[in-house]
Write an enzyme that holds these catalytic residues in place. Structure first.
Site, PDB file in Angstrom:
ATOM      1  N   LEU A 120      -8.881  12.781  23.216  1.00 11.94           N
ATOM      2  CA  LEU A 120      -7.952  12.334  22.363  1.00 11.94           C
ATOM      3  C   LEU A 120      -6.349  13.464  23.455  1.00 11.94           C
ATOM      4  O   LEU A 120      -6.222  14.431  23.545  1.00 11.94           O
ATOM      5  CB  LEU A 120      -7.361  13.211  20.770  1.00 11.94           C
ATOM      6  CG  LEU A 120      -8.057  12.660  19.472  1.00 11.94           C
ATOM      7  CD1 LEU A 120      -7.937  13.469  18.677  1.00 11.94           C
ATOM      8  CD2 LEU A 120      -7.229  11.303  19.314  1.00 11.94           C
ATOM      9  N   ARG A 145     -19.413  31.208  10.545  1.00 12.16           N
ATOM     10  CA  ARG A 145     -18.945  32.532  10.342  1.00 12.16           C
ATOM     11  C   ARG A 145     -17.686  32.647   9.523  1.00 12.16           C
ATOM     12  O   ARG A 145     -16.888  31.852   9.666  1.00 12.16           O
ATOM     13  CB  ARG A 145     -18.684  33.487  11.376  1.00 12.16           C
ATOM     14  CG  ARG A 145     -18.131  33.266  12.692  1.00 12.16           C
ATOM     15  CD  ARG A 145     -17.891  33.558  14.316  1.00 12.16           C
ATOM     16  NE  ARG A 145     -17.078  32.685  14.926  1.00 12.16           N
ATOM     17  CZ  ARG A 145     -15.994  31.608  15.374  1.00 12.16           C
ATOM     18  NH1 ARG A 145     -15.412  32.217  13.967  1.00 12.16           N
ATOM     19  NH2 ARG A 145     -15.299  31.840  15.831  1.00 12.16           N
TER      20      ARG A 145
HETATM   21  P1  ADP Z   1     -15.602  25.356  22.271  1.00 11.94           P
HETATM   22  O1  ADP Z   1     -16.118  25.457  21.302  1.00 11.94           O
HETATM   23  O2  ADP Z   1     -15.654  24.859  23.785  1.00 11.94           O
HETATM   24  O3  ADP Z   1     -14.679  25.983  21.767  1.00 11.94           O
HETATM   25  P2  ADP Z   1     -14.421  23.019  20.824  1.00 11.94           P
HETATM   26  O4  ADP Z   1     -15.569  21.583  20.944  1.00 11.94           O
HETATM   27  O5  ADP Z   1     -13.841  23.203  20.177  1.00 11.94           O
HETATM   28  O6  ADP Z   1     -15.072  23.264  21.933  1.00 11.94           O
HETATM   29  O7  ADP Z   1     -13.471  22.150  21.776  1.00 11.94           O
HETATM   30  C1  ADP Z   1     -12.239  23.328  22.183  1.00 11.94           C
HETATM   31  C2  ADP Z   1     -11.051  22.729  22.366  1.00 11.94           C
HETATM   32  O8  ADP Z   1     -11.330  21.570  23.473  1.00 11.94           O
HETATM   33  C3  ADP Z   1      -9.900  21.919  21.454  1.00 11.94           C
HETATM   34  O9  ADP Z   1      -9.567  22.345  20.359  1.00 11.94           O
HETATM   35  C4  ADP Z   1      -9.259  21.065  21.890  1.00 11.94           C
HETATM   36  O10 ADP Z   1      -8.186  21.987  22.154  1.00 11.94           O
HETATM   37  C5  ADP Z   1     -10.123  20.509  23.430  1.00 11.94           C
HETATM   38  N1  ADP Z   1     -10.838  19.768  22.227  1.00 11.94           N
HETATM   39  C6  ADP Z   1     -12.324  19.684  22.739  1.00 11.94           C
HETATM   40  N2  ADP Z   1     -12.380  17.828  22.143  1.00 11.94           N
HETATM   41  C7  ADP Z   1     -11.337  17.365  22.692  1.00 11.94           C
HETATM   42  C8  ADP Z   1     -11.410  15.432  22.870  1.00 11.94           C
HETATM   43  N3  ADP Z   1     -12.311  14.844  22.122  1.00 11.94           N
HETATM   44  N4  ADP Z   1     -10.329  15.682  22.899  1.00 11.94           N
HETATM   45  C9  ADP Z   1      -9.531  16.838  22.577  1.00 11.94           C
HETATM   46  N5  ADP Z   1      -8.604  17.090  22.859  1.00 11.94           N
HETATM   47  C10 ADP Z   1     -10.541  18.387  23.065  1.00 11.94           C
END
Ligand code: ADP
Length: 446
Positions: free
Chosen positions: A203, A292
């Protein structure tokens, strides 16, 4: 109830847990590293015990030393806080083996929701909206290419065991996808010990919205509504607020209910956060579940009046949640500013050191969660967050005015902090209007 809890953490969250224990009549034992020796918050616990040198691996991440500290101090439970060992299923398992209650989910529930692929499958079953993407881990390149074609580029490759924003790759076409897949898996194996990767739709413009959930060991789960954490720099949250501005309340309530269902069906006891990205049409897609307490839990506490840390302790002991879903009512608006010892004028370079002047803000609707006092020295070993300023007011606009007022009162010298940046943000017209997304801050700082 527990009579003694060991706190396997440091700084503001250690103090937050010490405070909850004190109010519950539970004794607290806080561990500390040599780098934290003499820190004033340590004297607020009933006992403090040194567990080793400054580097986290030798102290706050060292399971044998923490368990030894728990055994010599004769505690019945360990609260891991956030970061450090809080999401390590292995640590929860060692606690169980040593007959010490881990204040968090069971190792099984943690492993199930902590693995991004397993979690997505569970989410789908519970009716939690997920990203279009591969149904499980990617088995072969052609399959991945077919899926990407179907959901449309760009797509993002992620590691099932990933975390901390590492190991993600955005691909804009098939060639990039194919060449990145192999590297991603090798890298994931090296970094996380698990080479499983998956793809999902990427996205471009999104907001980060997350749902706070609490579960108990009797099969109950309630949600405490949502937080918006779109104000980020390098995937690190800078400001969090609750409720999420401008979001359709009916949609968000459905989302929160689905998140509670996911937690209930995972037999999850404790606090969990289900994280989502929201597109411009207010469609939600789950990112991951954090197993957590979160840094930003206070904004939810302020708007709901629920003490999340106390609930964690109660449910770990085996009590039922003290609230039912219908008791959870949102009151007003809360904003949290993370105060980091960093220099925003020099690319957020860490700015540790001695604090000779510390004047905290006060007055109506102001909460300050920090372990810092005048004379404290910020060590170089750890994360640069030194406190959180949380304000609560009847409306978002009033909360922003209150935050600006409190930030103006707040003096930390001579180290550099993010206080000035937060003041600037509270006066930013686009932020005031709620026009935020996860790239807002990066655009502003360019
Ligand atoms: P982590 O566990 O490494 O923090 P996340 O899945 O929570 O990984 O994703 C971290 C960040 O990466 C999100 O807050 C967003 O900014 C970006 N992100 C992750 N997946 C997407 C996606 N499908 N589309 C756009 N941005 C994404």
């Amino acid at each position: 109830m527990f009579s003694r809890i060991l706190i396997a953490n440091r700084g503001e969250i250690a103090l937050r847990i010490i405070r909850a224990c004190r109010e519950m009549g539970i004794e607290s034992v806080v561990v500390y590293s040599e780098a934290d020796r003499g820190a004033p918050y340590l004297s607020l616990a009933d006992e403090a015990i040194c567990i080793g040198p400054g580097p986290s691996k030798e102290s706050y991440l060292n399971i044998p030393r923490i368990i030894a500290a728990a055994e010599v101090t004769n505690v019945d439970a360990i609260h891991p806080g956030y970061g450090f060992l809080s999401e390590r299923a292995e640590f929860a398992q060692v606690c169980r083996d040593c007959k010490i209650e881990f204040i968090g989910p069971s190792p099984e529930a943690m492993a199930r929701l902590g693995d991004k692929v397993a979690c997505k499958i569970a989410a789908k079953e519970a009716g939690v909206p997920i990203f279009p993407g591969s149904p499980g881990a990617i088995e072969d390149e052609d399959e991945a290419a077919r899926i990407a074609e179907k959901i449309g580029y760009p797509v993002i490759i992620k590691a099932a065991a990933g975390g901390g924003g590492r190991g993600m790759r955005v691909c804009h076409n098939e060639a990039a996808l194919r060449s990145n897949l192999r590297n991603a898996s090798t890298e994931a194996k090296a970094a996380f010990g698990n080479g499983a990767v998956f793809i999902e739709k990427f996205l471009e413009h999104a907001r980060h919205v997350e749902v706070q959930v609490l579960g108990d060991k009797h099969g109950n789960a309630v949600h405490l509504f949502e937080r918006d954490c779109s104000m980020q720099r390098r995937h690190q949250k800078v400001i969090e607020e609750a409720p999420a501005p401008g979001v359709d309340r009916r949609k968000i309530t459905n989302l929160c209910e689905s998140a509670a269902k996911l937690i209930r069906e995972a037999h999850y006891a404790g606090a969990a956060t289900v994280e989502f990205l929201m597109d411009k049409d207010q469609n939600f897609y789950m990112l991951e579940v954090n197993t957590r307490v979160q840094v930003e839990h206070p904004v939810t506490e302020q708007i709901t009046g629920v003490d999340i840390v106390k609930e964690q302790i109660r449910v770990a002991y085996g009590e039922r949640l003290s609230i039912r879903q219908e008791d959870v009512v949102v009151r007003g608006h809360a904003i949290e500013c993370r105060i980091n010892a960093e220099d925003p004028d020099r690319n957020f370079m860490p700015s540790p050191g001695h604090i000779s002047r510390f004047e905290p803000p006060g007055g109506p609707g102001v909460r300050l969660d920090t372990h810092v006092v005048t004379g404290y020295t910020v060590p170089t070993n750890y994360d640069s967050m030194i406190g959180k300023l949380i304000v609560h007011a009847p409306t978002r606009r009033e909360a922003m005015i209150r935050a600006e007022r409190a930030l103006r009162e707040f003096r930390i010298e001579p180290i550099k902090t993010t206080i000035g940046l937060h003041r600037r943000l509270m006066q930013n017209a686009a932020f005031q209007e709620g026009g935020i997304d996860i790239h807002f801050l990066e655009r502003l700082l360019k």
